[in-house]
Design an enzyme around this catalytic site. Structure first.
Site, PDB file in Angstrom:
ATOM      1  N   LYS A   1      30.836 -10.618  31.209  1.00 41.39           N
ATOM      2  CA  LYS A   1      29.854  -9.579  30.926  1.00 41.39           C
ATOM      3  C   LYS A   1      29.140  -9.232  32.228  1.00 41.39           C
ATOM      4  CE  LYS A   1      26.011  -9.391  30.627  1.00 41.39           C
ATOM      5  NZ  LYS A   1      24.780  -9.163  31.492  1.00 41.39           N
TER       6      LYS A   1
ATOM      7  N   THR B   1      26.179 -10.074  38.687  1.00 42.22           N
ATOM      8  CA  THR B   1      25.405 -10.465  37.497  1.00 42.22           C
ATOM      9  C   THR B   1      26.347 -10.591  36.388  1.00 42.22           C
ATOM     10  OG1 THR B   1      23.621  -9.088  37.993  1.00 42.22           O
ATOM     11  CG2 THR B   1      23.745  -9.852  35.771  1.00 42.22           C
TER      12      THR B   1
ATOM     13  N   ASN C   1      18.414   2.210  33.713  1.00 43.34           N
ATOM     14  CA  ASN C   1      17.520   1.233  34.307  1.00 43.34           C
ATOM     15  C   ASN C   1      16.062   1.625  34.293  1.00 43.34           C
ATOM     16  OD1 ASN C   1      19.021  -1.161  35.185  1.00 43.34           O
ATOM     17  ND2 ASN C   1      20.336   0.446  36.019  1.00 43.34           N
TER      18      ASN C   1
END
Lengths: 406, 406
Positions: free
Chosen positions: B182, B193, B401
């Protein structure tokens, strides 16, 4: 005495005595607002002491390669600058074109070519249209109030001209410091994508000037980030022509500290202008790190927070997602202990010693709804501090950069 | 034999024998598409050899701090993971919550708590809602075909589940390797990440596994960039349960090379998925650097080009503004000589030995109008190479974001 100076309204690089400037439109730049200028000259009536700092990018433009040895002599009298084409990655033709720009300007101004510096900004990898540039250079008529036109001639995606000037008096003698800068994208410390030209009519020792440009650059231009990319053309030049008279200023001279403070103030004002006018930006972000174990730690942490896309978009959305600030500090390379870190947004302490505080999300989000957002980080480890400037990242940054060349 | 493996359609972490997985919706994650899962368990029928790599961010999540010493023992049997909350910067409560997650899962599965690893992804700086999480964990019923549900449980802003599996046969024995990952934002090398969990039913020597996870991580997950930000939660785990039988695989074993190739293939496929699914991305960017003087130079140059906002937006706009690639190489820290650098977009050589070629702008722009853009850079200095993956930067990245927490 340090810091006692007066801002000159509308002041610019021709506010100091003995500097003239001007610009014309050569047709290199194919975008931007009216009035349109894309080539300019800044010239002093007499030879100046000069010092400069340049891009750290291993790919440097032809103008940077031309200027470095000339600035190293400590003497210069003029800058010829253009926007729309950076003359970078243009091979040997680019070197010849940069030299030719200086020659044409020198001949037009009646000064030696080796006293002319060159600065070009714009698209990388295209040969300069010298057929347009040469007649434009000789059409420029520099005047004592032409500083604002010169500023316009170096703008690329900048939306506002950037210039400031101050005056101060020591022992009955008045000195001036003026400056202009350009830069909006491809802006990252060491250096920001920037031209920053600072003039003074103070007479300066060349060594003192060299130290000063490095120290001031580190506190101003080198603390600005728009988009993490380091330009190939960055140039900061400090020109001192001595027109104010008096003895040469070096360390220990009564005017040295006020002059340094004035140069620093002008450079920081320009640095803030650059961050505020970052491509697509709506918000200036000022990040101050205190309590660092070393100055370098403070600088790394402040610059990493300002350059983080996730901190930038947090400000864009006025979204108090402050773990992103901790994330950025954590990856900055600065020495940290998570449980000692506190973070403030404006007046609100959002994290205290590594854990979220009870200040409501809505309160912090509201504090970010301003043209300037202050983020203060206390690392809790020492006494060193640093301040950096950046801007939010908006949809307009994408639009500007996805459509830049065409 | 190396590289001779067969992709399993729809394969995932439960494709290898002896692994079960499952997930439920605890209500932690407040966004995403149906079907909704936000907590999952991956468990092996028997204890596994394990190796892992973790975030380099100095701010590490409580799960990372819990896992590091457990993985160092070389043994584990299950992973309990959640999305929606990263359990980072949550102080001592966070450490207690991570340990509690493992305990609850261990008790539910009937295995020792010290054999359970924990992974959490999502918002930073908020305490986990354990009242929701504990009953959810005990409601999970892992099954042999539950790998795709586990994959969904770890997604945050990911738009598609990411999983792959392969099988290969050595000396009549068939082994499987499955993987899931992921990651969509806060993605930057060392590490992206990312959660990346790879399972195999091959019996593996723990030391060999440790070497392999580092080497494969460096060629896959550590070569992906979405947005330059390094997460506080990055975790790559490699679990080998030996259910395929046979002797333990270490260097020299006939299955070692094919197993390594299979693990690498699965990890690179996941890395490409991560880049392709970068937040707001429309285009996968694959950057290959050849001709570098050192492997580290090749890696730095490839990663800097993929992470440059100006290269990303060049691809967004299908705008052949290729000086940006030279700019990024120039700031990468890799040893370069500008006049030796050549750059290709797909099949088109856009720069040859530091200068633009005559390939028309329109031809290069058209070559970029594809779901995948290949950029190849020859530094002309040596024989080292590296490949990195990134994605374009679009308005949707900003939207995602700027509005993430709320």
């Amino acid at each position: 005495m340090s810091g006692e100076f007066e801002w000159i309204e509308g002041g610019n690089v021709t506010s100091p005595a003995g500097f003239r400037a001007g610009g014309v439109y050569a047709g290199i730049r194919t975008y931007g607002d009216e009035p349109r200028y894309d080539v300019g000259i800044l010239v002093s009536d007499q030879v100046c002491a000069v010092a400069g700092i340049f891009t750290t990018n291993a790919v440097a433009g032809a103008p940077v390669k031309l200027d470095r040895p000339r600035v190293a002599t400590g003497m210069a009298q003029a800058i010829v600058a253009n926007s729309g084409n950076a003359n970078v990655s243009t091979g040997e033709q680019g070197d010849r074109d940069a030299a030719r720009m200086a020659e044409v300007a020198a001949s037009h101004l009646g000064i030696p070519a080796e006293h002319v510096l060159v600065a070009s900004t714009g698209v990388i990898g295209r040969v300069l249209p010298m057929d347009k540039l040469e007649p434009a250079i000789v059409a420029i008529q520099p005047t004592a109030d032409g500083g604002s036109i010169f500023t316009r001639a170096i703008m690329t995606t900048d939306t506002v001209p950037k210039h400031h000037a101050v005056r101060f008096t020591v022992d009955g003698r008045t000195y001036h410091v003026g400056g202009t800068a350009k830069g909006s994208g491809m802006v990252h410390p060491n250096m920001a994508t920037v031209f920053c030209f600072v003039t003074t009519d103070a007479p300066c020792d060349a060594d003192w000037l060299r130290t000063t440009v490095r120290e001031v650059g580190d506190l101003s231009i080198n603390m600005v980030d728009v988009d993490m990319d380091t330009s190939t053309s960055d140039t900061m030049l400090l020109l001192a022509n001595g027109a104010a008279g008096g003895t040469s200023i070096a360390a220990g001279h009564p005017a040295a500290a006020p002059l340094r403070a004035a140069i620093e103030a002008v450079a920081i004002a320009l640095a803030r202008d650059l961050a505020r006018d970052g491509e697509g930006a709506r918000t200036l972000i000022e990040v101050t790190v205190i309590g660092a174990a070393s100055r370098e730690d403070a600088r790394m942490a402040a610059r990493t927070v300002t350059s983080s896309p996730l901190v930038k978009t947090m400000v864009t959305g006025r979204d108090a997602n402050l773990g992103r600030v901790l994330m950025a500090i954590g990856r900055s390379g600065a020495r940290i202990e998570e449980r000692l870190i506190s973070v403030w947004i404006g007046e609100h302490c959002a994290f205290e010693r590594g854990a979220p505080t009870s200040v409501p999300y809505a309160t912090i989000s509201k504090a970010m709804d301003a043209p300037e957002v202050q983020i203060r980080v206390d690392l809790g480890l020492g006494n060193e501090t640093a301040t950096a400037w950046g801007c939010d990242l908006t949809e307009d940054y994408i639009k500007i950069n996805a459509e830049y060349t065409t």
